[in-house]
Design a protein around this motif. Structure first.
Motif, PDB file in Angstrom:
ATOM      1  N   GLU A  93       0.828  -1.215   0.000  1.00 53.16           N
ATOM      2  CA  GLU A  93       0.000   0.000   0.000  1.00 53.16           C
ATOM      3  C   GLU A  93       0.858   1.259   0.000  1.00 53.16           C
ATOM      4  OE1 GLU A  93      -3.285   0.162  -0.423  1.00 53.16           O
ATOM      5  OE2 GLU A  93      -3.156  -1.989  -0.721  1.00 53.16           O
ATOM      6  N   THR A  94       1.952   1.228   0.747  1.00 46.87           N
ATOM      7  CA  THR A  94       2.854   2.380   0.769  1.00 46.87           C
ATOM      8  C   THR A  94       3.540   2.534  -0.581  1.00 46.87           C
ATOM      9  OG1 THR A  94       3.203   2.161   3.155  1.00 46.87           O
ATOM     10  CG2 THR A  94       4.851   3.405   1.931  1.00 46.87           C
ATOM     11  N   ALA A  95       3.900   1.424  -1.215  1.00 48.37           N
ATOM     12  CA  ALA A  95       4.528   1.464  -2.540  1.00 48.37           C
ATOM     13  C   ALA A  95       3.595   2.096  -3.566  1.00 48.37           C
ATOM     14  CB  ALA A  95       4.922   0.057  -2.977  1.00 48.37           C
ATOM     15  N   LEU A  96       2.310   1.768  -3.505  1.00 49.73           N
ATOM     16  CA  LEU A  96       1.339   2.363  -4.436  1.00 49.73           C
ATOM     17  C   LEU A  96       1.326   3.882  -4.312  1.00 49.73           C
ATOM     18  CD1 LEU A  96      -1.726  -0.062  -4.111  1.00 49.73           C
ATOM     19  CD2 LEU A  96      -0.116   0.119  -6.019  1.00 49.73           C
ATOM     20  N   TYR A  97       1.357   4.378  -3.085  1.00 48.14           N
ATOM     21  CA  TYR A  97       1.347   5.826  -2.863  1.00 48.14           C
ATOM     22  C   TYR A  97       2.644   6.455  -3.381  1.00 48.14           C
ATOM     23  CZ  TYR A  97       1.341  10.333  -0.497  1.00 48.14           C
ATOM     24  OH  TYR A  97       1.412  11.673  -0.225  1.00 48.14           O
ATOM     25  N   MET A  98       3.768   5.805  -3.116  1.00 43.73           N
ATOM     26  CA  MET A  98       5.061   6.359  -3.508  1.00 43.73           C
ATOM     27  C   MET A  98       5.225   6.399  -5.028  1.00 43.73           C
ATOM     28  SD  MET A  98       7.388   4.597  -0.535  1.00 43.73           S
ATOM     29  CE  MET A  98       8.944   5.082  -1.252  1.00 43.73           C
ATOM     30  N   LEU A  99       4.556   5.478  -5.734  1.00 38.40           N
ATOM     31  CA  LEU A  99       4.622   5.456  -7.200  1.00 38.40           C
ATOM     32  C   LEU A  99       3.510   6.288  -7.847  1.00 38.40           C
ATOM     33  CD1 LEU A  99       5.557   1.730  -7.899  1.00 38.40           C
ATOM     34  CD2 LEU A  99       6.936   3.749  -8.418  1.00 38.40           C
ATOM     35  N   GLY A 100       2.717   6.970  -7.026  1.00 37.11           N
ATOM     36  CA  GLY A 100       1.657   7.815  -7.563  1.00 37.11           C
ATOM     37  C   GLY A 100       0.447   7.058  -8.046  1.00 37.11           C
ATOM     38  N   LEU A 101       0.307   5.777  -7.642  1.00 42.72           N
ATOM     39  CA  LEU A 101      -0.832   4.969  -8.067  1.00 42.72           C
ATOM     40  C   LEU A 101      -1.991   5.072  -7.093  1.00 42.72           C
ATOM     41  CD1 LEU A 101       1.125   1.819  -9.257  1.00 42.72           C
ATOM     42  CD2 LEU A 101       0.222   3.683 -10.642  1.00 42.72           C
ATOM     43  N   SER A 102      -1.750   5.699  -5.957  1.00 37.67           N
ATOM     44  CA  SER A 102      -2.798   5.975  -4.974  1.00 37.67           C
ATOM     45  C   SER A 102      -2.633   7.418  -4.530  1.00 37.67           C
ATOM     46  CB  SER A 102      -2.668   5.029  -3.769  1.00 37.67           C
ATOM     47  OG  SER A 102      -3.553   5.427  -2.732  1.00 37.67           O
ATOM     48  N   THR A 103      -3.712   8.177  -4.558  1.00 34.77           N
ATOM     49  CA  THR A 103      -3.641   9.591  -4.184  1.00 34.77           C
ATOM     50  C   THR A 103      -3.935   9.815  -2.709  1.00 34.77           C
ATOM     51  OG1 THR A 103      -5.960   9.874  -4.830  1.00 34.77           O
ATOM     52  CG2 THR A 103      -4.278  10.362  -6.491  1.00 34.77           C
ATOM     53  N   GLN A 104      -4.365   8.752  -2.035  1.00 37.96           N
ATOM     54  CA  GLN A 104      -4.708   8.883  -0.621  1.00 37.96           C
ATOM     55  C   GLN A 104      -3.451   8.764   0.239  1.00 37.96           C
ATOM     56  OE1 GLN A 104      -7.764   6.237   0.667  1.00 37.96           O
ATOM     57  NE2 GLN A 104      -7.756   6.964   2.782  1.00 37.96           N
ATOM     58  N   VAL A 105      -3.172   9.812   0.996  1.00 38.62           N
ATOM     59  CA  VAL A 105      -2.020   9.773   1.889  1.00 38.62           C
ATOM     60  C   VAL A 105      -2.254   8.689   2.936  1.00 38.62           C
ATOM     61  CG1 VAL A 105      -0.616  11.074   3.524  1.00 38.62           C
ATOM     62  CG2 VAL A 105      -1.608  12.230   1.536  1.00 38.62           C
ATOM     63  N   PRO A 106      -1.323   7.740   3.079  1.00 34.72           N
ATOM     64  CA  PRO A 106      -1.554   6.644   4.029  1.00 34.72           C
ATOM     65  C   PRO A 106      -1.595   7.128   5.471  1.00 34.72           C
ATOM     66  CG  PRO A 106       0.679   6.575   3.147  1.00 34.72           C
ATOM     67  CD  PRO A 106      -0.053   7.623   2.364  1.00 34.72           C
ATOM     68  N   ALA A 107      -2.416   6.459   6.279  1.00 41.34           N
ATOM     69  CA  ALA A 107      -2.479   6.790   7.710  1.00 41.34           C
ATOM     70  C   ALA A 107      -1.138   6.523   8.361  1.00 41.34           C
ATOM     71  CB  ALA A 107      -3.581   5.975   8.384  1.00 41.34           C
ATOM     72  N   SER A 108      -0.440   5.514   7.869  1.00 46.71           N
ATOM     73  CA  SER A 108       0.920   5.242   8.319  1.00 46.71           C
ATOM     74  C   SER A 108       1.715   4.675   7.155  1.00 46.71           C
ATOM     75  CB  SER A 108       0.929   4.261   9.497  1.00 46.71           C
ATOM     76  OG  SER A 108       0.377   3.022   9.133  1.00 46.71           O
ATOM     77  N   TYR A 109       2.988   4.985   7.122  1.00 48.02           N
ATOM     78  CA  TYR A 109       3.890   4.442   6.114  1.00 48.02           C
ATOM     79  C   TYR A 109       4.407   3.120   6.652  1.00 48.02           C
ATOM     80  CZ  TYR A 109       3.809   9.004   3.848  1.00 48.02           C
ATOM     81  OH  TYR A 109       3.404  10.146   3.205  1.00 48.02           O
ATOM     82  N   VAL A 110       4.100   2.028   5.956  1.00 50.59           N
ATOM     83  CA  VAL A 110       4.392   0.692   6.481  1.00 50.59           C
ATOM     84  C   VAL A 110       5.546   0.051   5.707  1.00 50.59           C
ATOM     85  CG1 VAL A 110       3.475  -1.613   6.941  1.00 50.59           C
ATOM     86  CG2 VAL A 110       2.000   0.404   7.202  1.00 50.59           C
ATOM     87  N   TYR A 111       6.520  -0.443   6.471  1.00 54.01           N
ATOM     88  CA  TYR A 111       7.652  -1.173   5.904  1.00 54.01           C
ATOM     89  C   TYR A 111       7.739  -2.550   6.548  1.00 54.01           C
ATOM     90  CZ  TYR A 111       9.364   2.930   3.484  1.00 54.01           C
ATOM     91  OH  TYR A 111       9.470   3.988   2.617  1.00 54.01           O
ATOM     92  N   LEU A 112       8.138  -3.524   5.753  1.00 54.03           N
ATOM     93  CA  LEU A 112       8.380  -4.869   6.246  1.00 54.03           C
ATOM     94  C   LEU A 112       9.828  -4.943   6.700  1.00 54.03           C
ATOM     95  CD1 LEU A 112       6.670  -6.718   3.252  1.00 54.03           C
ATOM     96  CD2 LEU A 112       5.603  -5.784   5.322  1.00 54.03           C
ATOM     97  N   SER A 113      10.089  -5.686   7.759  1.00 51.28           N
ATOM     98  CA  SER A 113      11.418  -5.672   8.360  1.00 51.28           C
ATOM     99  C   SER A 113      11.760  -7.020   8.989  1.00 51.28           C
ATOM    100  CB  SER A 113      11.466  -4.571   9.431  1.00 51.28           C
ATOM    101  OG  SER A 113      12.601  -4.699  10.242  1.00 51.28           O
ATOM    102  N   ASP A 114      13.058  -7.323   9.023  1.00 53.96           N
ATOM    103  CA  ASP A 114      13.488  -8.507   9.761  1.00 53.96           C
ATOM    104  C   ASP A 114      13.798  -8.172  11.217  1.00 53.96           C
ATOM    105  OD1 ASP A 114      15.789  -7.045   9.353  1.00 53.96           O
ATOM    106  OD2 ASP A 114      17.017  -8.748   8.751  1.00 53.96           O
ATOM    107  N   GLY A 115      13.561  -6.915  11.582  1.00 52.71           N
ATOM    108  CA  GLY A 115      13.711  -6.494  12.974  1.00 52.71           C
ATOM    109  C   GLY A 115      12.380  -6.594  13.705  1.00 52.71           C
ATOM    110  N   PRO A 116      12.317  -6.112  14.920  1.00 51.90           N
ATOM    111  CA  PRO A 116      11.065  -6.174  15.680  1.00 51.90           C
ATOM    112  C   PRO A 116      10.024  -5.213  15.130  1.00 51.90           C
ATOM    113  CG  PRO A 116      12.705  -4.899  16.882  1.00 51.90           C
ATOM    114  CD  PRO A 116      13.407  -5.487  15.701  1.00 51.90           C
ATOM    115  N   GLY A 117       8.751  -5.493  15.398  1.00 56.49           N
ATOM    116  CA  GLY A 117       7.692  -4.576  15.014  1.00 56.49           C
ATOM    117  C   GLY A 117       7.807  -3.285  15.815  1.00 56.49           C
ATOM    118  N   ARG A 118       7.797  -2.152  15.139  1.00 55.45           N
ATOM    119  CA  ARG A 118       7.940  -0.859  15.817  1.00 55.45           C
ATOM    120  C   ARG A 118       7.079   0.186  15.124  1.00 55.45           C
ATOM    121  NH1 ARG A 118      13.305  -0.640  18.119  1.00 55.45           N
ATOM    122  NH2 ARG A 118      13.434  -2.437  19.505  1.00 55.45           N
ATOM    123  N   ARG A 119       6.676   1.203  15.882  1.00 56.51           N
ATOM    124  CA  ARG A 119       5.975   2.364  15.331  1.00 56.51           C
ATOM    125  C   ARG A 119       6.676   3.630  15.816  1.00 56.51           C
ATOM    126  NH1 ARG A 119       0.513   1.901  13.595  1.00 56.51           N
ATOM    127  NH2 ARG A 119       0.068   3.964  14.398  1.00 56.51           N
TER     128      ARG A 119
END
Length: 204
Positions: A93-119
């Motif tokens: 979903e964040t990738a869609l916004y960054m590529l201009g395929l979604s005009t809705q600003v995401p409520a949060s920018y989400v990344y997948l990680s091999d580290g712990p879940g963090r906000r």
């Protein structure tokens, strides 16, 4: 001290406007104590900006708006990744916004990680890391991950010629070859879409 401050500033500025970083990025040149002190001084001089706890940026500036722009969240995500030695990949979903395929600003920018879940809160924006298995993040280049994640989020049936054209405008043609090499192992229809996106000069 003045020479150290100038040296630190030129090192940061050399990465270009919008670059986000932590003191860890300076440790090849300065001690931890020096880095923390220099960053504090550069913030006071308004040459850099503290965007979150332990994270700074060299803010981009809009001549049109006559003000500093919001932090580049992709830069911030990568600054955290370097700081904690995580491997990360942008979510669909964040990738869609960054590529201009979604005009809705995401409520949060989400990344997948091999580290712990963090906000994290970054100047009023939310950056979230979600833990996944390492095997799900096999691409070397940022744009490879961005494309694959966006296409998967869209789904095969929504990858139209218009979408292909729109994505192509977001990419540097100089990156086409390495993206194609990097994504060879991706799902058949995903790689076929990437081949269409990365055609030289957009020819059929």
């Amino acid at each position: 001290m003045k020479n150290l401050i100038e040296s630190c500033y030129y090192f940061i500025a050399g990465h270009g406007r919008g670059w986000a970083f932590s003191s860890s990025d300076l440790l090849s040149r300065f001690s931890r104590q020096q880095a923390d002190s220099l960053l504090s001084e550069l913030v006071k001089q308004d040459k850099i900006r503290r965007v979150a706890r332990g994270i700074y940026d060299y803010p981009a500036y809009s001549e049109l708006l006559k003000k500093q722009l919001s932090p580049d969240m992709d830069q911030v995500a990568n600054a955290y990744a370097r700081k904690f030695n995580w491997r990360i990949a942008v979510s669909g979903e964040t990738a869609l916004y960054m590529l201009g395929l979604s005009t809705q600003v995401p409520a949060s920018y989400v990344y997948l990680s091999d580290g712990p879940g963090r906000r994290y809160e970054v100047m009023g924006q939310v950056l979230e890391f979600r833990k996944i298995k390492l095997r799900d993040m096999g691409f070397k280049h940022r744009n490879s991950t961005l494309l694959v994640q966006a296409l998967k989020a869209l789904g095969k049936e929504h990858v139209t010629p218009e979408v292909i054209t729109r994505i192509r405008t977001q990419l540097d043609p100089g990156h086409y070859e390495r993206i194609l090499r990097d994504t060879q192992s991706s799902t058949g229809w995903v790689h076929e879409a990437i081949r269409q996106i990365c055609r030289p000069d957009g020819d059929g």
